[in-house]
Design a protein around this motif. Structure first.
Motif, PDB file in Angstrom:
ATOM      1  N   ASP A   1     -36.415  29.119  10.837  1.00  0.00           N
ATOM      2  CA  ASP A   1     -35.231  29.549  10.097  1.00  0.00           C
ATOM      3  C   ASP A   1     -34.279  30.336  10.993  1.00  0.00           C
TER       4      ASP A   1
ATOM      5  N   GLN B   1     -28.462  21.045   6.320  1.00  0.00           N
ATOM      6  CA  GLN B   1     -28.078  20.927   7.730  1.00  0.00           C
ATOM      7  C   GLN B   1     -27.109  19.795   8.032  1.00  0.00           C
TER       8      GLN B   1
ATOM      9  N   ALA C   1     -33.327  32.149  16.173  1.00  0.00           N
ATOM     10  CA  ALA C   1     -34.133  31.600  15.085  1.00  0.00           C
ATOM     11  C   ALA C   1     -35.487  32.273  15.129  1.00  0.00           C
TER      12      ALA C   1
ATOM     13  N   GLY D   1     -28.347  30.760   7.033  1.00  0.00           N
ATOM     14  CA  GLY D   1     -29.278  30.101   6.112  1.00  0.00           C
ATOM     15  C   GLY D   1     -28.717  28.798   5.571  1.00  0.00           C
TER      16      GLY D   1
ATOM     17  N   SER E   1     -39.902  33.769   5.021  1.00  0.00           N
ATOM     18  CA  SER E   1     -38.913  33.194   4.108  1.00  0.00           C
ATOM     19  C   SER E   1     -38.679  34.118   2.906  1.00  0.00           C
TER      20      SER E   1
ATOM     21  N   GLN F   1     -31.338  34.452   5.559  1.00  0.00           N
ATOM     22  CA  GLN F   1     -32.331  34.019   4.578  1.00  0.00           C
ATOM     23  C   GLN F   1     -33.745  34.422   4.996  1.00  0.00           C
ATOM     24  N   GLN F   2     -33.840  35.332   5.949  1.00  0.00           N
ATOM     25  CA  GLN F   2     -35.146  35.719   6.474  1.00  0.00           C
ATOM     26  C   GLN F   2     -35.474  37.179   6.198  1.00  0.00           C
TER      27      GLN F   2
ATOM     28  N   ASN G   1     -30.186  25.905   7.366  1.00  0.00           N
ATOM     29  CA  ASN G   1     -31.538  25.562   6.922  1.00  0.00           C
ATOM     30  C   ASN G   1     -31.542  24.847   5.573  1.00  0.00           C
ATOM     31  N   GLU G   2     -30.572  25.195   4.729  1.00  0.00           N
ATOM     32  CA  GLU G   2     -30.552  24.615   3.377  1.00  0.00           C
ATOM     33  C   GLU G   2     -29.905  23.234   3.332  1.00  0.00           C
TER      34      GLU G   2
END
Lengths: 375, 146
Positions: B44, B101, B68, B95, A311, A282-283, B98-99
């Motif tokens: 992230d 957890q 990260a 990801g 992001s 997602q980066q 992060n969305e």
């Protein structure tokens, strides 16, 4: 507080990496006081980030032909090209046993301050850029990385460009360029900077180490005494070199999540806009902007730097673009903001499609992103 | 600067040293993930590797590695036992952590072998709120907000 200062030159890739890891482990285990290590690699070493794929990041055939060492760092980020004109900076410190996370955050600031103070002392107006770079007027001069060892030791690593053979670097790293001509060398040369370029002088490595050590002393309020590797450290470095950093299994391991590249070309009223974007999960890991528009290179470098480790959230992308355009309105007047937003979105969507296909593409730490173009 | 807010579900246990969360079922099966402060500190996630199912680990040993935005390093087992399941979805797309957890972002399930001895080192119940407040205070006073 008192620290050891270890300076060494022309080290092999496997020794340089093993030494950092052993020092970090010893400090985590309480066997050593903190260490600042200032060193350079032999001409040349190509070091990929912890989770990168060698074949995607580097021109392996070229490296073999030129006997350039290939290895893998414990720290993250992009591939770096190291030699006698790049200063490796390793700060090895204990992570407080009850505070593994907060300690790293706190010290990342101090770590970059040490380098920044050192550069400022010789007239280089360097500053920290979120999240892992040090820049001079928008141009990257050093990359930063943190590795937390399972002993509790923390390794903060930086590669500082004192000088750089751009053409050699472009041949070593996989780049977006189909060929390496003067034009490509010139483009990259304008997006990154070096101590030589900023000071317009050829400071030698001994002086460079002295000014960086001075920067750390003042920013961390420490004293440093010159030290060398202890016999036990030398033995463990030799073992770690043999068992890890000389092992093909370590160097050529394949990550499960592969980077994906998306590209977009747009015709604008001010010229062609050519975007390449590297996506990891997602980066956005890197953004590379080219074209035949006339914008200030510092401003373009600033834009690219703003999107390292950014992001993929659309709102955040737009906020970042708005922020840079507000600061550099005049320099970016010929690069239409709307077109850039559109091109980034397009490249991002294409990268996402590729990611789903498990595509793997490269980027470099200083030349971002690289590799073949799939879309 | 706006004060950050963190979510800490009250039905979970927390490893205060490494900021991992734990969810226990009746069979000593422990779901493990990274808590809100841990994730905020790391930034992230880009890459995760996890040790394979069947691996036996001691509390504090590595169960995998991560990269990260702010660092690379090991992920530490908050309890001793055997890894009985890993979340491949998170390995393939970090990801997710992060969305989400605390749900889809779990990392491994460990069959705990020393739960009775080790659970008193974890944070839960009435100790949770004071610990969160102390951690937030520490982050605000020491943290580096990159």
């Amino acid at each position: 507080m008192h620290w050891r200062l270890i300076c060494d030159e022309n080290v092999s890739a496997s020794f340089g990496l093993a030494a950092d890891e052993v020092l970090t482990k010893h400090i985590g285990q309480g066997k050593s006081i903190p260490v600042l290590r200032l060193y350079s690699y032999k001409n040349y070493s190509a070091l990929v980030g912890r989770f990168q794929e060698v074949e995607s990041e580097l021109n392996v055939d070229f490296c073999r032909k030129k006997e350039i060492a290939i290895n893998r760092r414990p720290t993250g980020g992009g591939a770096i090209f190291m030699g006698e004109d790049q200063l490796g900076i390793a700060m090895c410190i204990p992570g407080k046993s009850d505070d593994n996370y907060g300690r790293a955050r706190e010290l990342m600031g101090h770590f970059s301050e040490g380098i920044i103070n050192g550069l400022n002392s010789i007239g280089v107006p360097a500053q920290f850029r979120r999240k892992n770079d040090i820049e001079v007027n928008g141009k990257k001069i050093a990359g930063l990385g943190i590795y937390r060892d399972n002993s509790g030791g923390l390794l903060f690593h930086s590669s500082l460009l004192v000088d750089m053979d751009i053409e050699m670097m472009l041949n070593v790293l996989n780049t977006p360029f189909e060929k390496i001509s003067d034009k490509e060398v010139d483009t990259v040369s304008k997006r990154i900077t070096t101590v030589f370029k900023e000071t317009n002088s050829h400071i030698n490595m001994a002086e460079m180490r002295k000014c960086i050590a001075g920067g750390f002393k003042s920013s961390l309020n420490i004293s440093l005494s010159e030290s060398s590797f202890a016999e036990t450290e030398k033995r463990e470095i030799a073992i770690l070199e043999k068992e890890k950093y000389a092992q093909q299994d370590w160097i050529y391991q394949t990550p499960q999540v592969k980077d994906a590249i998306g590209t977009a070309k747009l015709k604008t009223e001010k010229g062609l806009l050519d975007i390449r974007l590297t996506l990891a999960g997602q980066q956005i890991k890197a953004l590379f902007i080219r074209g035949d528009f006339f914008a200030g290179e510092n401003a373009v470098a600033d834009l690219e730097g703003s999107f390292r480790w950014h992001s993929t959230n659309q709102q955040k992308i737009e906020l970042t673009l708005d922020k840079v355009y507000k600061l550099r309105k005049n320099e970016l007047a010929s690069l239409p903001l709307g077109a850039l937003k559109k091109a980034i979105t397009l490249a991002l969507n294409r990268a996402r499609v590729l990611e789903k296909k498990q595509s793997s593409e490269p980027y470099g730490c200083f030349v971002t992103p690289g590799g073949r173009v799939h879309v | 600067m706006a004060k950050k807010e963190y979510t800490f579900p009250t039905d979970l246990f927390y490893d205060g040293k490494n900021h991992m969360w734990l969810k226990k079922d009746g069979d000593n099966h422990i779901l493990v993930g990274i808590d809100a402060i841990g994730l905020d500190t790391l930034g992230d996630l880009a890459y995760i590797t996890l040790k394979p199912k069947g691996t036996e680990v001691k509390k504090g040993e590595s169960i995998g590695t991560l990269e990260a935005a702010k660092m690379t390093g090991d992920i530490f087992a908050p309890v001793s036992g055997k890894i009985i399941s890993i979340n491949n979805a998170c390995v393939e797309n970090p990801g997710i952590v992060n969305e989400d957890q605390y749900n889809k972002g779990w990392l491994v399930s460990i069959e705990a072998t020393e739960w009775e001895n080790e659970n008193n080192q974890l944070i839960s119940g009435e100790n949770l709120q004071p610990w969160i407040e102390a951690e937030i205070h520490r982050m605000e006073t020491q943290g580096f907000d990159a």
